[in-house]
Scaffold this active site. Structure first.
Site, PDB file in Angstrom:
ATOM      1  N   PHE A  82       7.430   6.790   3.919  1.00  0.00           N
ATOM      2  CA  PHE A  82       6.304   6.199   3.182  1.00  0.00           C
ATOM      3  C   PHE A  82       6.241   6.713   1.736  1.00  0.00           C
ATOM      4  CE2 PHE A  82       4.631   6.162   7.581  1.00  0.00           C
ATOM      5  CZ  PHE A  82       4.070   4.894   7.668  1.00  0.00           C
ATOM      6  N   ALA A  84       6.050   7.511  -1.922  1.00  0.00           N
ATOM      7  CA  ALA A  84       6.379   6.679  -3.084  1.00  0.00           C
ATOM      8  C   ALA A  84       5.330   6.865  -4.156  1.00  0.00           C
ATOM      9  CB  ALA A  84       6.422   5.207  -2.674  1.00  0.00           C
ATOM     10  N   GLU A  85       5.681   6.479  -5.366  1.00  0.00           N
ATOM     11  CA  GLU A  85       4.688   6.156  -6.384  1.00  0.00           C
ATOM     12  C   GLU A  85       4.337   4.705  -6.074  1.00  0.00           C
ATOM     13  OE1 GLU A  85       3.186   7.883  -8.710  1.00  0.00           O
ATOM     14  OE2 GLU A  85       4.245   9.733  -8.213  1.00  0.00           O
ATOM     15  N   ASP A 127       5.844  -6.364   0.289  1.00  0.00           N
ATOM     16  CA  ASP A 127       6.089  -7.789   0.014  1.00  0.00           C
ATOM     17  C   ASP A 127       6.321  -8.032  -1.475  1.00  0.00           C
ATOM     18  OD1 ASP A 127       3.472  -7.399  -0.877  1.00  0.00           O
ATOM     19  OD2 ASP A 127       2.605  -9.066   0.246  1.00  0.00           O
ATOM     20  N   TYR A 151       7.253  -0.978 -10.477  1.00  0.00           N
ATOM     21  CA  TYR A 151       7.011  -0.505  -9.100  1.00  0.00           C
ATOM     22  C   TYR A 151       7.827  -1.321  -8.102  1.00  0.00           C
ATOM     23  CZ  TYR A 151       4.807  -0.545  -4.492  1.00  0.00           C
ATOM     24  OH  TYR A 151       4.599  -0.540  -3.128  1.00  0.00           O
ATOM     25  N   SER A 154      11.525  -0.822  -8.322  1.00  0.00           N
ATOM     26  CA  SER A 154      12.008   0.445  -7.752  1.00  0.00           C
ATOM     27  C   SER A 154      12.044   0.366  -6.224  1.00  0.00           C
ATOM     28  CB  SER A 154      11.144   1.624  -8.233  1.00  0.00           C
ATOM     29  OG  SER A 154       9.841   1.555  -7.686  1.00  0.00           O
ATOM     30  N   TYR A 208      -9.365  -8.329 -13.176  1.00  0.00           N
ATOM     31  CA  TYR A 208      -8.289  -8.714 -14.101  1.00  0.00           C
ATOM     32  C   TYR A 208      -8.220 -10.252 -14.223  1.00  0.00           C
ATOM     33  CZ  TYR A 208      -6.375  -3.951 -13.347  1.00  0.00           C
ATOM     34  OH  TYR A 208      -6.192  -2.595 -13.263  1.00  0.00           O
ATOM     35  N   ARG A 215      -4.163 -12.134  -2.573  1.00  0.00           N
ATOM     36  CA  ARG A 215      -3.461 -11.117  -1.807  1.00  0.00           C
ATOM     37  C   ARG A 215      -3.709 -11.393  -0.326  1.00  0.00           C
ATOM     38  NH1 ARG A 215      -1.506 -10.873  -6.062  1.00  0.00           N
ATOM     39  NH2 ARG A 215      -1.105  -9.083  -7.409  1.00  0.00           N
ATOM     40  N   ARG A 274      -3.596  -7.845 -16.104  1.00  0.00           N
ATOM     41  CA  ARG A 274      -2.418  -6.984 -15.919  1.00  0.00           C
ATOM     42  C   ARG A 274      -1.196  -7.764 -16.428  1.00  0.00           C
ATOM     43  NH1 ARG A 274      -1.300  -5.446  -9.715  1.00  0.00           N
ATOM     44  NH2 ARG A 274      -2.646  -3.673 -10.148  1.00  0.00           N
TER      45      ARG A 274
HETATM   46  P1  NAD Z   1      -0.064   6.495  -1.715  1.00  0.00           P
HETATM   47  O1  NAD Z   1       0.176   6.480  -3.179  1.00  0.00           O
HETATM   48  O2  NAD Z   1      -1.454   6.520  -1.213  1.00  0.00           O
HETATM   49  O3  NAD Z   1       0.676   7.759  -1.059  1.00  0.00           O
HETATM   50  C1  NAD Z   1       1.952   8.151  -1.438  1.00  0.00           C
HETATM   51  C2  NAD Z   1       2.208   9.547  -0.869  1.00  0.00           C
HETATM   52  O4  NAD Z   1       3.549   9.925  -1.202  1.00  0.00           O
HETATM   53  C3  NAD Z   1       1.272  10.629  -1.431  1.00  0.00           C
HETATM   54  O5  NAD Z   1       0.800  11.460  -0.397  1.00  0.00           O
HETATM   55  C4  NAD Z   1       2.172  11.417  -2.369  1.00  0.00           C
HETATM   56  O6  NAD Z   1       1.798  12.775  -2.511  1.00  0.00           O
HETATM   57  C5  NAD Z   1       3.524  11.267  -1.705  1.00  0.00           C
HETATM   58  N1  NAD Z   1       4.643  11.420  -2.642  1.00  0.00           N
HETATM   59  C6  NAD Z   1       4.781  10.811  -3.854  1.00  0.00           C
HETATM   60  N2  NAD Z   1       5.929  11.227  -4.443  1.00  0.00           N
HETATM   61  C7  NAD Z   1       6.521  12.079  -3.576  1.00  0.00           C
HETATM   62  C8  NAD Z   1       7.727  12.805  -3.601  1.00  0.00           C
HETATM   63  N3  NAD Z   1       8.565  12.756  -4.652  1.00  0.00           N
HETATM   64  N4  NAD Z   1       8.048  13.581  -2.543  1.00  0.00           N
HETATM   65  C9  NAD Z   1       7.216  13.661  -1.458  1.00  0.00           C
HETATM   66  N5  NAD Z   1       6.058  13.004  -1.403  1.00  0.00           N
HETATM   67  C10 NAD Z   1       5.713  12.211  -2.436  1.00  0.00           C
HETATM   68  O7  NAD Z   1       0.739   5.258  -1.156  1.00  0.00           O
HETATM   69  P2  NAD Z   1       0.386   4.256   0.041  1.00  0.00           P
HETATM   70  O8  NAD Z   1      -0.477   3.184  -0.477  1.00  0.00           O
HETATM   71  O9  NAD Z   1      -0.028   5.036   1.200  1.00  0.00           O
HETATM   72  O10 NAD Z   1       1.819   3.617   0.303  1.00  0.00           O
HETATM   73  C11 NAD Z   1       2.747   4.235   1.186  1.00  0.00           C
HETATM   74  C12 NAD Z   1       4.024   3.415   1.251  1.00  0.00           C
HETATM   75  O11 NAD Z   1       3.716   2.102   1.708  1.00  0.00           O
HETATM   76  C13 NAD Z   1       4.697   3.235  -0.104  1.00  0.00           C
HETATM   77  O12 NAD Z   1       6.079   3.341   0.096  1.00  0.00           O
HETATM   78  C14 NAD Z   1       4.317   1.840  -0.545  1.00  0.00           C
HETATM   79  O13 NAD Z   1       5.312   1.284  -1.356  1.00  0.00           O
HETATM   80  C15 NAD Z   1       4.218   1.141   0.791  1.00  0.00           C
HETATM   81  N6  NAD Z   1       3.291  -0.015   0.853  1.00  0.00           N
HETATM   82  C16 NAD Z   1       1.980   0.148   0.421  1.00  0.00           C
HETATM   83  C17 NAD Z   1       1.103  -0.934   0.551  1.00  0.00           C
HETATM   84  C18 NAD Z   1      -0.345  -0.815   0.119  1.00  0.00           C
HETATM   85  O14 NAD Z   1      -1.067  -1.817   0.137  1.00  0.00           O
HETATM   86  N7  NAD Z   1      -0.847   0.358  -0.246  1.00  0.00           N
HETATM   87  C19 NAD Z   1       1.546  -2.141   1.094  1.00  0.00           C
HETATM   88  C20 NAD Z   1       2.895  -2.259   1.497  1.00  0.00           C
HETATM   89  C21 NAD Z   1       3.736  -1.172   1.377  1.00  0.00           C
HETATM   90  O1  DAU Z   2       1.394  -6.176  -1.646  1.00  0.00           O
HETATM   91  C1  DAU Z   2       1.611  -4.839  -1.332  1.00  0.00           C
HETATM   92  C2  DAU Z   2       1.253  -3.972  -2.505  1.00  0.00           C
HETATM   93  O2  DAU Z   2      -0.171  -4.014  -2.622  1.00  0.00           O
HETATM   94  C3  DAU Z   2       1.727  -2.525  -2.362  1.00  0.00           C
HETATM   95  O3  DAU Z   2       3.127  -2.528  -2.364  1.00  0.00           O
HETATM   96  C4  DAU Z   2       1.217  -1.664  -3.505  1.00  0.00           C
HETATM   97  O4  DAU Z   2       1.574  -0.312  -3.296  1.00  0.00           O
HETATM   98  C5  DAU Z   2      -0.295  -1.781  -3.559  1.00  0.00           C
HETATM   99  O5  DAU Z   2      -0.788  -1.056  -4.666  1.00  0.00           O
HETATM  100  C6  DAU Z   2      -0.733  -3.248  -3.660  1.00  0.00           C
HETATM  101  O6  DAU Z   2      -0.389  -3.803  -4.954  1.00  0.00           O
HETATM  102  P1  DAU Z   2      -1.396  -4.734  -5.772  1.00  0.00           P
HETATM  103  O7  DAU Z   2      -1.002  -4.698  -7.185  1.00  0.00           O
HETATM  104  O8  DAU Z   2      -1.548  -6.055  -5.129  1.00  0.00           O
HETATM  105  O9  DAU Z   2      -2.770  -3.912  -5.506  1.00  0.00           O
HETATM  106  P2  DAU Z   2      -3.976  -3.502  -6.464  1.00  0.00           P
HETATM  107  O10 DAU Z   2      -5.016  -2.901  -5.550  1.00  0.00           O
HETATM  108  O11 DAU Z   2      -3.562  -2.731  -7.633  1.00  0.00           O
HETATM  109  O12 DAU Z   2      -4.511  -4.914  -6.961  1.00  0.00           O
HETATM  110  C7  DAU Z   2      -4.936  -5.920  -6.067  1.00  0.00           C
HETATM  111  C8  DAU Z   2      -5.369  -7.116  -6.903  1.00  0.00           C
HETATM  112  O13 DAU Z   2      -6.555  -6.777  -7.614  1.00  0.00           O
HETATM  113  C9  DAU Z   2      -4.354  -7.538  -7.933  1.00  0.00           C
HETATM  114  O14 DAU Z   2      -4.392  -8.941  -8.094  1.00  0.00           O
HETATM  115  C10 DAU Z   2      -4.848  -6.860  -9.221  1.00  0.00           C
HETATM  116  C11 DAU Z   2      -6.348  -6.895  -9.044  1.00  0.00           C
HETATM  117  N1  DAU Z   2      -7.116  -5.796  -9.689  1.00  0.00           N
HETATM  118  C12 DAU Z   2      -6.711  -4.503  -9.445  1.00  0.00           C
HETATM  119  C13 DAU Z   2      -7.377  -3.433  -9.992  1.00  0.00           C
HETATM  120  C14 DAU Z   2      -6.938  -2.029  -9.761  1.00  0.00           C
HETATM  121  C15 DAU Z   2      -8.222  -6.065 -10.452  1.00  0.00           C
HETATM  122  O15 DAU Z   2      -8.607  -7.234 -10.661  1.00  0.00           O
HETATM  123  N2  DAU Z   2      -8.891  -5.019 -11.011  1.00  0.00           N
HETATM  124  C16 DAU Z   2      -8.527  -3.701 -10.830  1.00  0.00           C
HETATM  125  O16 DAU Z   2      -9.175  -2.786 -11.377  1.00  0.00           O
END
Ligand code: NAD
Ligand code: DAU
Length: 337
Positions: A82, A84-85, A127, A151, A154, A208, A215, A274
């Protein structure tokens, strides 16, 4: 007893996953490797840090030596990756760390895994690697890879590396590609908790552009059960899309949040968009549903109600998370936008 190495297990989805494994799969041990960046938080593991089946290691996935040592020392059977940045907006401001962690970090894990008899490597992807959709259609596992942000580029690069290690060295892998998650422990840089936090404090909600971006929302626990299914039953070398069939515009989601918190719509403020903003994501999850029998446990309405309730009952967690560096981040990202 089987042992899995979970990377990023102190982040949003990772901590939910670790909690699920420890609560529901008593025959598994978790070695949790996390660097504890701004997004990693040991409070997300409260009540589980000292669990007998949980070993927390603070460390970087870019440290290949450490990974090799952990695999051997703990006789790891599988890796669920999991770490990631994860925030698109941050990747626009500073892409380099996304390459370091998401690409180089994944490579280091793969190199260690290649030199070790690993049973499964699960790459938790997104996705977003498929790019953006128009008004019609959904992403399937064979949709072309067209990432639009640093992002997602990567993550796509990492997915390609995983596939290459499978093809060349026979690494047994799966790649999961999930849509937007929401739920407990999500860091309030992401839209949903950011809007909840702002609404709770009667602060403007920065939408934004026109707010009509779509989504496909999935409750985090359901993402975790899907990853578990893939880990334990997924066919090696396969990609599985994960999604909840919950397409909503950002304004729809924000409208529901405001209604539940009994806050006025006048808090909404449209701000500068954005750059490169993906218009619509939608997942076709037929493969994981039919092949592995996975399905979400809650509707969007139930999941959102649980999530809002969680933030209301975890005011201290939220307060701590939005103090200090978060304040600076928020100013830099939103002031004058
Ligand atoms: P998050 O940013 O909340 O957590 C990321 C975690 O990774 C943190 O605990 C951080 O400390 C750790 N980390 C970052 N760099 C690191 C490194 N170099 N070494 C070890 N640990 C490190 O992220 P999240 O939202 O929980 O997402 C987790 C995974 O799921 C990611 O790979 C993301 O791409 C994927 N993902 C997220 C979403 C979403 O909606 N959040 C959706 C689909 C996929
Ligand atoms: O689809 C999966 C992805 O979903 C994950 O891979 C990413 O890690 C996760 O961050 C998320 O990406 P999004 O860019 O879709 O999520 P975010 O919450 O940043 O934004 C959701 C939507 O809301 C997008 O259309 C941008 C908008 N937005 C976001 C922020 C932070 C706003 O309108 N205002 C805001 O302040």
């Amino acid at each position: 007893m089987r042992t899995i190495l979970v990377t990023g297990g102190a982040g949003f989805i990772g901590s939910n996953f670790v909690q699920m494994v420890l609560q529901e799969h008593g025959d598994y041990r978790v070695v949790n490797l996390d660097k504890l960046t701004y997004a990693g938080n040991l409070e997300n593991l409260e009540g589980f840090l000292d669990h007998p089946n949980h070993i927390f290691v603070k460390g970087d996935i870019c440290n290949g030596e450490l990974i090799g040592k952990l695999l051997k020392e703990h006789a790891i059977d599988a890796i669920v990756h999991f770490a990631a940045e994860s925030h698109v907006d941050r990747s626009l401001e500073g892409p380099a760390v996304f390459i370091d962690t998401n690409v180089t970090g994944t490579l280091k894990l793969l190199e260690a895994a290649r030199d070790y008899p690993l049973q499964k490597f699960v790459q938790v992807s997104t996705d977003e690697v498929y790019g953006s959709l128009g008004t019609e259609g959904k992403f399937t596992e064979s949709s072309p890879i067209r990432p639009n942000s640093p992002y997602s580029a990567s993550k796509a690069a990492a997915d390609h590396l995983v596939r290459a290690f499978g093809h060349t060295w026979g690494l047994p892998y799966n790649i999961t590609r999930c849509s937007n998650n929401y739920g407990p422990y999500q860091f309030p840089e992401k839209m949903l908790p950011l809007m909840i936090n702002n609404a709770l404090h009667d602060k403007e909600l920065p939408v934004y552009g026109d707010g009509l971006y779509v989504r496909d929302w999935l409750y985090v626990y359901d993402h975790c059960t899907a990853v578990w299914k893939v880990l334990t039953e997924g066919r090696a070398g396969e990609i599985y899309n994960i999604g909840g069939c919950n397409e909503k515009t950002n304004l729809e989601v924000i409208g529901i949040i405001l209604e539940r918190l009994q806050k006025p719509k006048s808090l909404i403020r449209h701000v500068k968009d954005r750059p490169g903003h993906d218009r619509r994501y939608a997942i076709d999850a037929t493969k994981i549903m039919t092949e592995l029998g996975w399905k979400p446990s809650v509707t969007f309405s139930q999941g959102l109600a649980k999530t809002i309730e969680w933030y209301l009952t975890h005011a201290k967690w939220l307060e701590r998370v939005v103090s200090g560096d978060y304040e600076k981040y928020y100013q830099e990202m939103y002031s004058g936008r």
